[in-house]
Design an enzyme around this catalytic site. Structure first.
Site, short mmCIF file in Angstrom:
data_model
loop_
_atom_site.label_atom_id
_atom_site.label_comp_id
_atom_site.label_asym_id
_atom_site.label_seq_id
_atom_site.Cartn_x
_atom_site.Cartn_y
_atom_site.Cartn_z
N HIS B 61 9.51 14.65 43.75
CA HIS B 61 8.37 14.19 42.72
C HIS B 61 8.16 12.73 42.99
O HIS B 61 8.64 12.00 43.84
CB HIS B 61 8.98 14.38 41.46
CG HIS B 61 10.29 14.14 40.84
ND1 HIS B 61 10.49 12.86 40.85
CD2 HIS B 61 11.59 14.66 40.83
CE1 HIS B 61 11.95 12.67 40.57
NE2 HIS B 61 12.32 13.86 40.42
N HIS B 64 10.86 10.17 43.27
CA HIS B 64 11.38 9.82 44.88
C HIS B 64 10.28 9.02 45.50
O HIS B 64 10.73 8.15 46.60
CB HIS B 64 11.55 11.43 45.53
CG HIS B 64 12.50 12.13 44.94
ND1 HIS B 64 12.11 13.37 43.99
CD2 HIS B 64 13.73 12.22 45.01
CE1 HIS B 64 13.20 13.86 43.78
NE2 HIS B 64 14.31 13.34 44.09
N GLN B 88 29.13 17.54 45.19
CA GLN B 88 28.93 16.59 43.96
C GLN B 88 28.66 17.81 42.75
O GLN B 88 28.47 17.44 41.91
CB GLN B 88 27.83 15.71 43.93
CG GLN B 88 26.35 16.20 43.91
CD GLN B 88 25.56 15.25 44.27
OE1 GLN B 88 25.62 14.77 45.59
NE2 GLN B 88 24.36 14.91 43.64
N LYS B 205 17.11 4.04 39.15
CA LYS B 205 18.01 3.80 38.16
C LYS B 205 17.93 4.90 36.93
O LYS B 205 18.65 4.83 36.08
CB LYS B 205 17.48 2.40 37.45
CG LYS B 205 17.78 1.15 38.31
CD LYS B 205 17.21 0.13 37.30
CE LYS B 205 17.48 -1.28 37.89
NZ LYS B 205 16.85 -2.36 37.04
#
Lengths: 340, 340
Positions: B61, B64, B88, B205
Site C-alpha cells: 500500500h 510501503h 514471526q 515507524k
C-alpha cells in the site's frame, strides 16, 4: 610493534618448533578499530582477494597456527582476530585469569610460513560510545531481566542486548555447565563476521560443539561464509593443545593425559566393533576419575545433531570435559561408523 | 511478469493516487533464489552502486511506497523484498490469512516514480535443502524444547534453530502478546541483510518497536547498514495504513478511527502541557473502548528504551494496539518533550 624479549622463555614457547622461528616473513598490520578493520577488508576485496578469518582469544599455540595454515589453503588474505570475549564467560568463570600475551602472539604470527596479513585486536567489541540508546544495564538490571543467564558483558553494565542463539545445539555438552557460552560465541562470531566480512573462517574441532554451532548459525542466518573445521593439534604426549594448559601444574598435566589416552582406547575399541556407548563411556570415565580428574561430561553424540546415542550406528564424536584442579579441559575424538 | 487484470478493482487500490498509474518507468527484476539475489547485489556494488533494501511482507500500500521513496533518497539501487515470514508468527496467529497479491504488488512497484530495481521474492527462507544436519524438528520436538515459544517455522518442522534476540526491547508492547514476533523479525532481517547485503534499509515507524529493535540489533551485531525510520502513512481519514486494514468491515474500519483520533487528542494535550501519562492514556483507552475496540496495550514509552514513563520528561512515543473484531491494529504517535 616492539618485540617481546621474554618470548623464548615463555611457558608455551616450546610448542613452536624451532624451524618456525627464523621465518619472519610478514609483519601483520594491527587494527584495533571496527571501521578500519572493515575498510581494510573491503580494500583487499576490491583488489580481488579472498579473505580468511581465524578468530582466537590469543595466547596462541600451535593449535592456532594450524588453523592459520588451514585458512591459507582457502583464502589469499589472512586475518587473525585476538579478542577475549567477555560475552561467552559467565561472571563466575575464568575471564579474569584467561591468559594473554599480545606481544608474544604477534611474534608467533610473524613466524608463520606464508604469514598473516592483519591482526584485528579491538579493545572492546561491546562499546558503542555514549549513544547507548536505552542506557547501560546495571548489574541489578541485568540480573532482573527475563533471561535466566548473564554474561560478563551484561554484568559489566554495557548496553549490549542482542544475542544470537542456536537453540538446540547450544544446550548439550558444554552448554549444560556453561549457560552463556554458546550464546556469547555465536554473537561475537556474528560481530566478527560483520566487521571482517571474510569469505571463509576456520574453527578448531577441539571446540567441536562450537564448530557445529557456528556451522549451523551460518546456515540458518544465511551468512555467505564457508566454515572450515580444522583437526585437533596435540602435544607430543597427546594432550590436546589449549591456552588453558598453561595453568596446569606439571603433576596435573600428567594426570590430564588420562583424557586423551582413554579416548584413544575407546575409539580403538569402537573401531574393533564395540558399539555400546555405555561401555565405551565407562572406560573413559573410570580412567579420568582414577587419575584424579572430575568429569563434567563424557558423552558419545551424533557428529551433526550432537544428540547422545546409545549405540554407534552413525558417525559419532566422543566428547569429554573434565576438571583437573581448577582447570577445565575439553577434548574429543571422532569415531567413524565402522559398518558403513 | 504478467500484469494482474484485477488491479484496478483491488480493495486497496484506492490508496494509490491516479497520477502514479501511468508512470510505469522500470520493470524490476524478480529474484527468488538467495544466491542469485546476493550475486545480483554484488554485481551492482561492483559497479559502484549503493543498495537500499525495503523489507516487506507484500500486499503493498502507499505506506510501503513511502518507504521506497525514502530509500531512493539514500541509495542508488532499490531492492524490495516480499516475503511473509513464518518465523514471526506463532501457530495461533494469522499467518494463514495474511493477505497477499504478488501480481498486484509488482504492478504497484512498476508505478513508483524512480522505480524499483529488484524484487526479492523467495519461496522459503528457512529451507536449507536435504542437508538439514540435525534433522527437522517435528511438531512435538519443537514444543518440547527448552525455549518457551514456538513460531510457525518450528511448528512447521523445519530444521532452522538459530534466532536473534534483542532481549530487552523485544519484551514490552507487542512483545507481550506476540512472544515470537521480534525474535522472528530480528532473525529474518538478519537473513535478508546477509542475502541482499544492502548499504541502507528502511523500516516504517508504524511498527515503531520493530524499527527500534532492528536499530539496536544493527548496532549490537555490527552490521554495516544504516537503518532509516520512515514516517507513518495515513489514509485521508487518519487511519494508519496497514495490509491488515483490508480485513476490516466498513463498520469496524469506522470504529478503528478512534485509535488515531484519540492519539491525536492525547498528543495535542501533551503539547499543551499535560505530562501525566495516566491521564493521557485514559483519554485513548476510553475512546477506543467506547468505539467497541479491545485494547491490547496503550503505553507511553521512552522513544529509545521503550520503557514506560509516568511523566513526560523526555521524547516519548504513545503506542497503541487494539482489536477491532478479529483484526489487531497498531498505531503510535511521537510526542516531543515540550520543555526542552
Amino acid at each position: 610493534m616492539s618485540t617481546n624479549p621474554k618470548f623464548l622463555e615463555n611457558k608455551h614457547s616450546k610448542s613452536f618448533p624451532s624451524f618456525l622461528m627464523p621465518m619472519a616473513n610478514k609483519n601483520p598490520v594491527i587494527i584495533e578499530d571496527k571501521d578500519k578493520m572493515r575498510n581494510w577488508s573491503r580494500a583487499m576485496r576490491s583488489q580481488g582477494k579472498t579473505i580468511g578469518l581465524v578468530p582466537t582469544m590469543g595466547y596462541l599455540h600451535e593449535g592456532h597456527i594450524s588453523l592459520i595454515k588451514e585458512a591459507q589453503k582457502h583464502a589469499q588474505i589472512i586475518v587473525v582476530s585476538i579478542y577475549i570475549n567477555p560475552g561467552q564467560f559467565s561472571p563466575s568463570e575464568d575471564l579474569s585469569t584467561y591468559p594473554s600475551d599480545f606481544h608474544g602472539d604477534i611474534q608467533k604470527l610473524m613466524s608463520v610460513p606464508g604469514g598473516v596479513d592483519a591482526v584485528f585486536h579491538p579493545y572492546s567489541l561491546y562499546d558503542y560510545g555514549s549513544k547507548t540508546g536505552s542506557g547501560g544495564v546495571d548489574r541489578e538490571g541485568a540480573k532482573e531481566k527475563k533471561v535466566g543467564v548473564v554474561s560478563c558483558v551484561e554484568d559489566g553494565g554495557l548496553g549490549h542486548e542482542t544475542w544470537v542463539r542456536v537453540e538446540r545445539l547450544e544446550n548439550g555438552l558444554c552448554g549444560k555447565s556453561r549457560p552463556v557460552f554458546f550464546r556469547g560465541v555465536a554473537t561475537i562470531v556474528t560481530k566478527l563476521f560483520n566487521v571482517v566480512e571474510p569469505d571463509i573462517a576456520v574453527f578448531g574441532k577441539k571446540d567441536y560443539q562450537q564448530w557445529r554451532v557456528i556451522q549451523r548459525m551460518v546456515r540458518d542466518l544465511d551468512f555467505s561464509i564457508k566454515i572450515i573445521g580444522s583437526e585437533i593439534m596435540r602435544e607430543t604426549d597427546g594432550l590436546a593443545m589449549s591456552s588453558r594448559n598453561v595453568h596446569l601444574s606439571p603433576e596435573a598435566r600428567e594426570k590430564a593425559l588420562s583424557i586423551n589416552s582413554s579416548l584413544s582406547r575407546a575409539r580403538l575399541a569402537a573401531e574393533k566393533g564395540q558399539v555400546n556407548c555405555r561401555e565405551l563411556r565407562d572406560v573413559v570415565i573410570k580412567a579420568i576419575e582414577e587419575a584424579g580428574g572430575r568429569i563434567d561430561y563424557a558423552e558419545i553424540v551424533d557428529q551433526e545433531s550432537l544428540g547422545e546415542v546409545e549405540e554407534i550406528r552413525s558417525p559419532v564424536v566422543f566428547c569429554v570435559a573434565a576438571w583437573f584442579g581448577k582447570v577445565r579441559l575439553i577434548d574429543n575424538m571422532e569415531i567413524k561408523y565402522m559398518r558403513d
